[in-house]
Design a protein around this motif. Structure first.
Motif, mmCIF file in Angstrom:
data_model
loop_
_atom_site.group_PDB
_atom_site.id
_atom_site.type_symbol
_atom_site.label_atom_id
_atom_site.label_comp_id
_atom_site.label_asym_id
_atom_site.label_seq_id
_atom_site.Cartn_x
_atom_site.Cartn_y
_atom_site.Cartn_z
ATOM 1 N N VAL A 40 0.257 -1.755 0.299
ATOM 2 C CA VAL A 40 0.149 -0.366 0.728
ATOM 3 C C VAL A 40 0.948 1.026 0.020
ATOM 4 O O VAL A 40 0.715 2.301 -0.959
ATOM 5 N N VAL A 41 2.052 0.847 0.723
ATOM 6 C CA VAL A 41 3.061 2.428 0.398
ATOM 7 C C VAL A 41 3.421 2.358 -0.713
ATOM 8 O O VAL A 41 3.652 4.042 -0.965
ATOM 9 N N ARG A 42 3.914 1.119 -1.334
ATOM 10 C CA ARG A 42 3.789 1.375 -2.153
ATOM 11 C C ARG A 42 2.972 2.133 -3.825
ATOM 12 O O ARG A 42 3.880 3.120 -4.268
ATOM 13 N N GLU A 43 2.304 1.616 -3.464
ATOM 14 C CA GLU A 43 1.198 2.045 -4.141
ATOM 15 C C GLU A 43 0.802 3.307 -4.401
ATOM 16 O O GLU A 43 0.672 4.628 -5.311
ATOM 17 N N ALA B 290 3.648 5.729 -5.482
ATOM 18 C CA ALA B 290 3.713 6.118 -6.304
ATOM 19 C C ALA B 290 2.730 6.157 -7.604
ATOM 20 O O ALA B 290 2.220 7.425 -8.556
ATOM 21 N N SER B 291 1.786 6.854 -6.974
ATOM 22 C CA SER B 291 0.419 7.796 -7.133
ATOM 23 C C SER B 291 0.576 9.345 -7.130
ATOM 24 O O SER B 291 -0.743 9.923 -7.207
ATOM 25 N N SER B 292 1.038 9.968 -5.718
ATOM 26 C CA SER B 292 1.283 10.862 -5.468
ATOM 27 C C SER B 292 2.204 12.065 -6.396
ATOM 28 O O SER B 292 2.974 11.774 -7.466
ATOM 29 N N LYS C 258 8.147 17.626 1.003
ATOM 30 C CA LYS C 258 7.282 17.913 2.682
ATOM 31 C C LYS C 258 6.259 17.717 2.151
ATOM 32 O O LYS C 258 4.987 16.985 3.118
ATOM 33 N N ALA C 259 5.835 18.531 1.352
ATOM 34 C CA ALA C 259 4.404 18.575 0.052
ATOM 35 C C ALA C 259 3.356 17.316 0.078
ATOM 36 O O ALA C 259 2.446 16.577 0.234
ATOM 37 N N ALA C 260 4.364 16.282 -0.808
ATOM 38 C CA ALA C 260 4.078 15.054 -0.914
ATOM 39 C C ALA C 260 4.166 14.453 0.203
ATOM 40 O O ALA C 260 3.500 13.167 0.103
ATOM 41 N N ALA D 3 -1.187 11.940 4.585
ATOM 42 C CA ALA D 3 -2.732 11.635 4.651
ATOM 43 C C ALA D 3 -3.722 10.308 4.573
ATOM 44 O O ALA D 3 -4.497 10.565 4.858
ATOM 45 N N GLU D 4 -3.193 10.025 3.022
ATOM 46 C CA GLU D 4 -3.611 9.536 1.954
ATOM 47 C C GLU D 4 -3.560 7.640 3.078
ATOM 48 O O GLU D 4 -4.376 7.317 2.794
#
Length: 308
Positions: A139-142, A145-147, A168-170, A176-177
């Motif tokens: 889930v972390v990788r997913e 990758a979509s951020s 930082k923003a990313a 949060a996601e």
């Protein structure tokens, strides 16, 4: 015993680290003398602080190498043992290479001082961030990758602990996601976003020094962070250490690979017990030791005698 020697990275530092074993053991004392000759003032900073100065990346990195190598040399001198394998977490890979005989301690200290300076300077203060995520690494990788922006898995520390790193923003948005998906994300107090592409300027700047260094033969294989595979080829060391600056620390795979290769005892050399804890989370039944003080060394020797 098939021993895997493990060497910690940043965050394991503490005032006084290594000094007790250096006072009690000639081999460890020589390591401290080499460190002081190479980087004058380093051992006094390790002993007396101030802690905020020791914590600075450029000081902490060579200090941790010094403490780890001193503990390893004391253990080897006292026991006569040689590990079958070694691995280091991030910065600790330099300590592992010193233990394996392929990298001289003075060279490792100069390189890690420069590495620390370059990593600290690669990203403006406050522009980057890191967060420890508890949950499924897939889930972390997913999510990464979509951020939008730069956010990457930096350290695969344990089966359900992955550190993410980047802008930082990313990192904040990804955290949060991840929380929205039921994972825990805890911001880390770090001076820079390590092990992500934002470190490319540091990798580019350190590469010439890494390639200019002489590397000797390996006494035993060292598992590289970026491949989680054993290396015994001195010609590969500079590239692996360069790639490590921007690449993920594949610690879970590394520990699993060590066990698959036959390691049945894991000994962490240096300040702290971070890696010992991670090994227990990856291999719950693993036999582990930490060597940092004369008392630790005596406990190891006692355990070996009881097993004999």
């Amino acid at each position: 015993m098939n021993i895997a020697a493990l060497f910690p990275g940043q965050g394991s530092h503490a005032l006084g680290m290594g000094h007790h074993i250096a006072e009690a053991n000639d081999a460890a004392r020589v390591a401290f003398i080499e460190a002081e000759d190479t980087l004058p003032g380093l051992t006094a900073l390790m002993r007396e602080g101030p802690l905020d100065a020791l914590t600075l990346t450029a000081n902490q990195q060579p200090a941790l190498v010094t403490a780890s190598v001193a503990a390893y040399r004391a253990w080897q001198a006292a026991t006569g043992f040689t590990p079958a394998f070694a691995a280091g977490h991030s910065l600790g890979e330099f300590s592992a290479l010193v233990a394996a005989g392929t990298l001289r301690l003075p060279d490792a200290l100069r390189l890690t001082r420069q590495r620390g300076e370059l990593m600290q300077a690669a990203v403006p203060p406050g522009a980057g961030a890191m967060s420890a995520v508890m949950g499924d690494p897939n889930v972390v990788r997913e999510v990464c990758a979509s951020s939008e922006g730069v956010v990457q898995p930096a350290n695969y520390n344990a089966p359900t602990q992955t550190v993410i790193s980047g802008e930082k923003a990313a990192v904040d948005a990804a955290s949060a996601e991840l929380k929205a998906r039921g994972l825990k994300a805890i911001p880390l107090k770090v001076s820079a976003p390590f092990h992500c592409t934002l470190m490319q300027p540091a990798a580019d700047a350190l590469a010439p020094a890494l390639h200019a260094t002489d590397y000797g033969a390996f006494a035993f294989p060292v598992y590289a962070n970026v491949t989680a595979e054993a290396n015994r080829d001195p010609a590969r060391v500079a590239d692996l250490l360069t790639q490590q600056i921007t690449g993920s620390v594949r610690w879970v795979e590394t520990v699993q690979a060590l066990a698959a290769a036959g390691a049945d005892t894991f000994v962490e050399f240096g300040s702290g017990t971070v890696l010992t804890g991670l090994v227990k989370r990856i291999l719950p039944d693993a036999r582990t030791f930490n060597i940092h003080t004369p008392e630790d060394l005596a406990a190891f020797q006692q355990a070996v005698q009881e097993q004999a």
